[in-house]
Each structure stands twice: as structure tokens, then as C-alpha cells.
Scaffold this motif. Structure first.
Motif, PDB file in Angstrom:
ATOM      1  N   PRO A   1      42.259  33.316  38.781  1.00 37.71           N
ATOM      2  CA  PRO A   1      41.534  34.585  39.701  1.00 37.71           C
ATOM      3  C   PRO A   1      40.048  34.660  39.036  1.00 37.71           C
ATOM      4  CG  PRO A   1      42.702  34.934  37.483  1.00 37.71           C
ATOM      5  CD  PRO A   1      43.040  33.742  38.179  1.00 37.71           C
TER       6      PRO A   1
ATOM      7  N   ARG B   1      47.205  30.675  47.272  1.00 32.89           N
ATOM      8  CA  ARG B   1      46.610  30.982  46.235  1.00 32.89           C
ATOM      9  C   ARG B   1      46.870  30.449  44.825  1.00 32.89           C
ATOM     10  NH1 ARG B   1      46.678  34.667  49.548  1.00 32.89           N
ATOM     11  NH2 ARG B   1      45.009  35.654  50.397  1.00 32.89           N
TER      12      ARG B   1
ATOM     13  N   SER C   1      48.130  40.147  36.606  1.00 34.50           N
ATOM     14  CA  SER C   1      47.540  38.973  36.745  1.00 34.50           C
ATOM     15  C   SER C   1      48.192  37.856  35.872  1.00 34.50           C
ATOM     16  CB  SER C   1      46.047  38.944  36.132  1.00 34.50           C
ATOM     17  OG  SER C   1      45.519  38.097  36.011  1.00 34.50           O
TER      18      SER C   1
ATOM     19  N   TYR D   1      41.823  37.516  43.849  1.00 31.40           N
ATOM     20  CA  TYR D   1      42.413  35.876  44.131  1.00 31.40           C
ATOM     21  C   TYR D   1      41.986  35.727  45.463  1.00 31.40           C
ATOM     22  CZ  TYR D   1      45.421  36.491  39.935  1.00 31.40           C
ATOM     23  OH  TYR D   1      46.036  36.425  38.672  1.00 31.40           O
TER      24      TYR D   1
END
Length: 171
Positions: A165, A161, A114, A70
Motif C-alpha cells: 500500500p 492488488r 492493512s 491500494y
């Protein structure tokens, strides 16, 4: 003598200096492990030497071989001031400084983390980190402090963020 610098004598990990700066005044300088959250199994033992390279690990839970990356979405050079919502309720000045530094570097994640990031599930991310690395009963800090550190670091992550990703092999 390759890269002599600050390191932790206990774990051999790299150490960075952190300035505490509030409203234009220098409050002090401290030293921290070069990790997302200060390790809770030992306190930093500052030494000078060549830090041992660390194997790449998930920045959320320390699982080896993270596959997702990320990138930060903030560019502090674009503006003199930028604001980030940071939950510093239970963080010391040292921990707050480390959480702020986390804005500037990419984060790695394993497959499991994730998915938890995509779900924005901070509680399960904290639980996973504490399951993989439990807080020792006689450790330097208690679990409540560790949870506060994780929450502070993760709040910076989610604020800076928001995107998807990239595969970690892209770097």
C-alpha cells in the motif's frame, strides 16, 4: 443545483448504475450504492438529488480515517480482455457486477485491515467488517449473503492488488 444525480433516499449516499453484460449481450441495468459492498443494513431507495459526501472510511471495515491506499494493478485499457479469478459462487448478478467494478478503483484501509491484508487473511477481514457493522436480525439480507458479498469483493481486491500500500496522504 451542483451535482444532481442518483442517490439513496434512505442514507443520502451516491448511487451508480451497473450494467449486467454477459458474453456480449446486455442482460439489464441496475442501481447500487457507490460502496465496495452494498450496505446490509438497508436496501437502496433510488432517488434523484445531490448525494451527501461521505467521510473517507476503510473499504474493508468502515473505520474512519484510513491511512493506507491500494492502487489497482490492472489497466483495462491496456488490453481488450483481462482475466480475474473471482469467487462468485454465492453472488447474484448484481453483486458480481459490483465486485467486478471494484477492480478499477483504489481501496482505502485502516491500520488493522492493512495488517490483515498483508497476511491475506480474508476470514479475519470479514469478521472485522461484521463486528464493526453487524447484520441486523431483521435486515434486508442474512449474514451468509453478506459474507458471500464480502468474499467476492475481497477476492477481486487480492487478485488485482498484490503490491504494497501507499500512505493515503499521497493522493
Amino acid at each position: 443545483m451542483e451535482d444532481i444525480g442518483f442517490m439513496c433516499a434512505r442514507c443520502g449516499g451516491e448511487v451508480h448504475d451497473v450494467t449486467h453484460n454477459r458474453e456480449g449481450s446486455l442482460d439489464g441495468v441496475g442501481y447500487r450504492h457507490n460502496r465496495r459492498v452494498e450496505p446490509w443494513d438497508h436496501e437502496l431507495e433510488l432517488a434523484v438529488g445531490e448525494p451527501a459526501p461521505l467521510d473517507q472510511a476503510c473499504d474493508f471495515c468502515t473505520a474512519p480515517g484510513p491511512r493506507w491506499l491500494y492502487y489497482p494493478t490492472l489497466d483495462p485499457e491496456d488490453t481488450d480482455m483481462f482475466e480475474v479469478e473471482l469467487d462468485t459462487t454465492q453472488l447474484s448478478d448484481d453483486d458480481t457486477a459490483v465486485a467486478v467494478l471494484n477492480m478499477l478503483y483504489p481501496w482505502y484501509a485502516c491500520d488493522t485491515c492493512s495488517v490483515l491484508v498483508a497476511d491475506r487473511n480474508v476470514e479475519l477481514l470479514m469478521d472485522r467488517a461484521l463486528t464493526r457493522t453487524p447484520v441486523p436480525e431483521d435486515g434486508a439480507v442474512d449474514e451468509e449473503t453478506v459474507r458471500a458479498r464480502l468474499k467476492g469483493s475481497f477476492s477481486v481486491f487480492f487478485t488485482t492488488r498484490p503490491g504494497r500500500p501507499q500512505p493515503s496522504r499521497a493522493i
